[in-house]
Design a protein around this motif. Structure first.
Motif, PDB file in Angstrom:
ATOM      1  N   UNK A 109       0.735  -1.265  -0.209  1.00 17.53           N
ATOM      2  CA  UNK A 109       0.209   0.439  -0.034  1.00 17.53           C
ATOM      3  C   UNK A 109       0.982   0.959  -0.443  1.00 17.53           C
ATOM      4  N   UNK A 110       2.192   1.384   0.927  1.00 20.61           N
ATOM      5  CA  UNK A 110       2.920   1.708   0.969  1.00 20.61           C
ATOM      6  C   UNK A 110       3.567   2.656  -0.531  1.00 20.61           C
ATOM      7  N   UNK A 111       4.012   1.447  -0.775  1.00 17.12           N
ATOM      8  CA  UNK A 111       4.349   2.037  -2.303  1.00 17.12           C
ATOM      9  C   UNK A 111       3.787   1.867  -3.243  1.00 17.12           C
ATOM     10  N   UNK A 112       2.679   1.343  -3.700  1.00 21.95           N
ATOM     11  CA  UNK A 112       1.520   2.139  -4.457  1.00 21.95           C
ATOM     12  C   UNK A 112       1.377   3.945  -4.220  1.00 21.95           C
ATOM     13  N   UNK A 113       1.495   4.343  -2.895  1.00 18.53           N
ATOM     14  CA  UNK A 113       1.026   5.293  -2.482  1.00 18.53           C
ATOM     15  C   UNK A 113       2.226   6.137  -3.048  1.00 18.53           C
ATOM     16  N   UNK A 114       3.109   5.804  -2.347  1.00 28.27           N
ATOM     17  CA  UNK A 114       4.019   6.953  -3.186  1.00 28.27           C
ATOM     18  C   UNK A 114       4.112   7.166  -5.142  1.00 28.27           C
ATOM     19  N   UNK A 115       3.729   5.951  -5.451  1.00 26.81           N
ATOM     20  CA  UNK A 115       4.411   5.740  -7.096  1.00 26.81           C
ATOM     21  C   UNK A 115       3.074   6.708  -7.665  1.00 26.81           C
ATOM     22  N   UNK A 116       1.951   6.780  -6.750  1.00 25.17           N
ATOM     23  CA  UNK A 116       1.453   7.329  -7.092  1.00 25.17           C
ATOM     24  C   UNK A 116       0.639   9.128  -7.330  1.00 25.17           C
ATOM     25  N   UNK A 117       1.746   9.217  -6.265  1.00 25.70           N
ATOM     26  CA  UNK A 117       2.556  10.351  -6.070  1.00 25.70           C
ATOM     27  C   UNK A 117       3.201  10.926  -7.091  1.00 25.70           C
ATOM     28  N   UNK A 118       2.998  12.180  -7.924  1.00 25.64           N
ATOM     29  CA  UNK A 118       3.912  13.295  -8.177  1.00 25.64           C
ATOM     30  C   UNK A 118       5.164  12.781  -7.756  1.00 25.64           C
ATOM     31  N   UNK A 119       5.179  13.821  -6.416  1.00 29.69           N
ATOM     32  CA  UNK A 119       7.109  14.613  -5.680  1.00 29.69           C
ATOM     33  C   UNK A 119       7.207  13.178  -5.364  1.00 29.69           C
ATOM     34  N   UNK A 120       5.998  12.103  -4.889  1.00 29.78           N
ATOM     35  CA  UNK A 120       7.205  10.809  -4.221  1.00 29.78           C
ATOM     36  C   UNK A 120       8.099   9.701  -5.282  1.00 29.78           C
ATOM     37  N   UNK A 121       7.224  10.068  -5.952  1.00 32.21           N
ATOM     38  CA  UNK A 121       7.601   9.269  -7.792  1.00 32.21           C
ATOM     39  C   UNK A 121       9.136   9.675  -8.482  1.00 32.21           C
ATOM     40  N   UNK A 122       8.905  11.165  -8.404  1.00 33.13           N
ATOM     41  CA  UNK A 122       9.922  11.313  -8.848  1.00 33.13           C
ATOM     42  C   UNK A 122      10.921  11.614  -7.695  1.00 33.13           C
ATOM     43  N   UNK A 123      10.640  11.006  -6.717  1.00 32.57           N
ATOM     44  CA  UNK A 123      12.081  10.916  -5.863  1.00 32.57           C
ATOM     45  C   UNK A 123      13.414  10.049  -6.252  1.00 32.57           C
ATOM     46  N   UNK A 124      11.811   8.547  -6.304  1.00 35.36           N
ATOM     47  CA  UNK A 124      11.968   7.381  -6.420  1.00 35.36           C
ATOM     48  C   UNK A 124      13.053   7.360  -7.755  1.00 35.36           C
ATOM     49  N   UNK A 125      11.825   8.074  -9.059  1.00 33.65           N
ATOM     50  CA  UNK A 125      13.122   7.720  -9.838  1.00 33.65           C
ATOM     51  C   UNK A 125      13.825   8.513 -10.578  1.00 33.65           C
ATOM     52  N   UNK A 126      14.703   9.107  -9.531  1.00 36.40           N
ATOM     53  CA  UNK A 126      15.493  10.524  -9.597  1.00 36.40           C
ATOM     54  C   UNK A 126      16.801   9.603  -9.951  1.00 36.40           C
ATOM     55  N   UNK A 127      17.133  10.539 -11.327  1.00 38.66           N
ATOM     56  CA  UNK A 127      18.569   9.697 -11.526  1.00 38.66           C
ATOM     57  C   UNK A 127      19.745  10.060 -11.136  1.00 38.66           C
ATOM     58  N   UNK A 128      20.090  10.634 -10.082  1.00 43.51           N
ATOM     59  CA  UNK A 128      20.453  11.746  -9.659  1.00 43.51           C
ATOM     60  C   UNK A 128      20.997  10.922  -8.262  1.00 43.51           C
ATOM     61  N   UNK A 129      20.506  10.196  -7.836  1.00 42.97           N
ATOM     62  CA  UNK A 129      19.634   9.665  -6.526  1.00 42.97           C
ATOM     63  C   UNK A 129      20.869   8.289  -6.536  1.00 42.97           C
ATOM     64  N   UNK A 130      21.181   7.931  -5.160  1.00 42.21           N
ATOM     65  CA  UNK A 130      22.463   6.715  -5.548  1.00 42.21           C
ATOM     66  C   UNK A 130      22.181   5.703  -3.973  1.00 42.21           C
ATOM     67  N   UNK A 131      21.547   6.543  -3.583  1.00 44.98           N
ATOM     68  CA  UNK A 131      21.315   6.013  -1.831  1.00 44.98           C
ATOM     69  C   UNK A 131      20.025   6.107  -1.572  1.00 44.98           C
ATOM     70  N   UNK A 132      19.856   4.667  -0.556  1.00 50.23           N
ATOM     71  CA  UNK A 132      18.379   5.053  -0.122  1.00 50.23           C
ATOM     72  C   UNK A 132      18.591   4.267   1.923  1.00 50.23           C
ATOM     73  N   UNK A 133      17.630   4.742   2.753  1.00 48.64           N
ATOM     74  CA  UNK A 133      17.667   4.540   3.937  1.00 48.64           C
ATOM     75  C   UNK A 133      16.654   4.340   4.226  1.00 48.64           C
ATOM     76  N   UNK A 134      15.347   3.460   4.621  1.00 47.19           N
ATOM     77  CA  UNK A 134      14.158   3.436   4.586  1.00 47.19           C
ATOM     78  C   UNK A 134      14.114   3.004   6.592  1.00 47.19           C
ATOM     79  N   UNK A 135      13.009   3.404   6.938  1.00 45.86           N
ATOM     80  CA  UNK A 135      13.090   3.505   8.241  1.00 45.86           C
ATOM     81  C   UNK A 135      11.628   2.881   8.413  1.00 45.86           C
ATOM     82  N   UNK A 136      10.823   2.241   9.254  1.00 45.84           N
ATOM     83  CA  UNK A 136       9.138   1.448   9.665  1.00 45.84           C
ATOM     84  C   UNK A 136       9.589   1.303  10.610  1.00 45.84           C
ATOM     85  N   UNK A 137       8.004   1.813  11.665  1.00 47.75           N
ATOM     86  CA  UNK A 137       7.797   1.654  12.539  1.00 47.75           C
ATOM     87  C   UNK A 137       6.274   1.553  12.911  1.00 47.75           C
ATOM     88  N   UNK A 138       5.549  -0.033  13.587  1.00 51.20           N
ATOM     89  CA  UNK A 138       4.427  -0.322  13.363  1.00 51.20           C
ATOM     90  C   UNK A 138       4.052  -0.156  14.614  1.00 51.20           C
TER      91      UNK A 138
END
Length: 153
Positions: A109-138
């Motif tokens: 659900x979270x990834x789909x929301x990111x990909x449906x949102x133009x700004x979040x999608x742009x962050x994920x698909x930004x050619x200039x980015x090369x690193x990521x760190x993810x944090x999740x709390x339930x």
């Protein structure tokens, strides 16, 4: 304190430790799922995968904890350091930085929301980015997720 009370107390502490370990393992599992989803989306667009950065993940986890405390997905809260300051505090070095935040019931659900949102999608698909760190709390059946992306220096 009687032996019976000590045994009950020890059992309660054990249950709490197991629950805490389960919650942490759940967060790590979801982080890995989101990481795989991000890189799958990038590959589908002909982009190289992002590499995992533990410093970015530490900053993302801290912010996910704050979001869970506030029960709200936001990029910042009063009194909290900025994204740049949070990431610098963990020792990450970057030339460019962006962040995705969301809450939802599942990593899909979270990834789909990111990909449906133009700004979040742009962050994920930004050619200039090369690193990521993810944090999740339930918390209460909701996942609070933070993706910190960077162009490492």
């Amino acid at each position: 304190m009687t032996i019976q009370v000590r045994v009950r107390l020890a059992a309660l502490v054990g249950i709490m430790l197991c629950w805490s370990a389960h919650a942490q393992n759940q967060g790590v599992r979801v982080e890995r799922e989101l990481f795989a989803s991000v890189n799958q989306s990038r590959r589908a667009q002909g982009l190289p995968p992002l590499r995992w950065d533990e410093s970015l993940a530490a900053a993302a986890r801290r912010h996910a904890e704050v979001m869970a405390e506030h029960r709200s997905a936001q990029h910042g809260f009063p009194g909290e350091p900025t994204l740049s300051a949070r990431v610098k505090q963990t020792g990450a070095r970057f030339g460019w930085l962006s962040e995705n935040v969301a809450q939802g019931p599942s990593p899909e659900f979270i990834h789909n929301q990111f990909m449906k949102s133009p700004p979040h999608r742009a962050n994920i698909l930004d050619r200039d980015m090369d690193s990521i760190g993810i944090g999740v709390v339930e918390l209460g059946g909701q996942l609070f997720a933070v993706e910190d992306l960077s162009q490492a220096r």
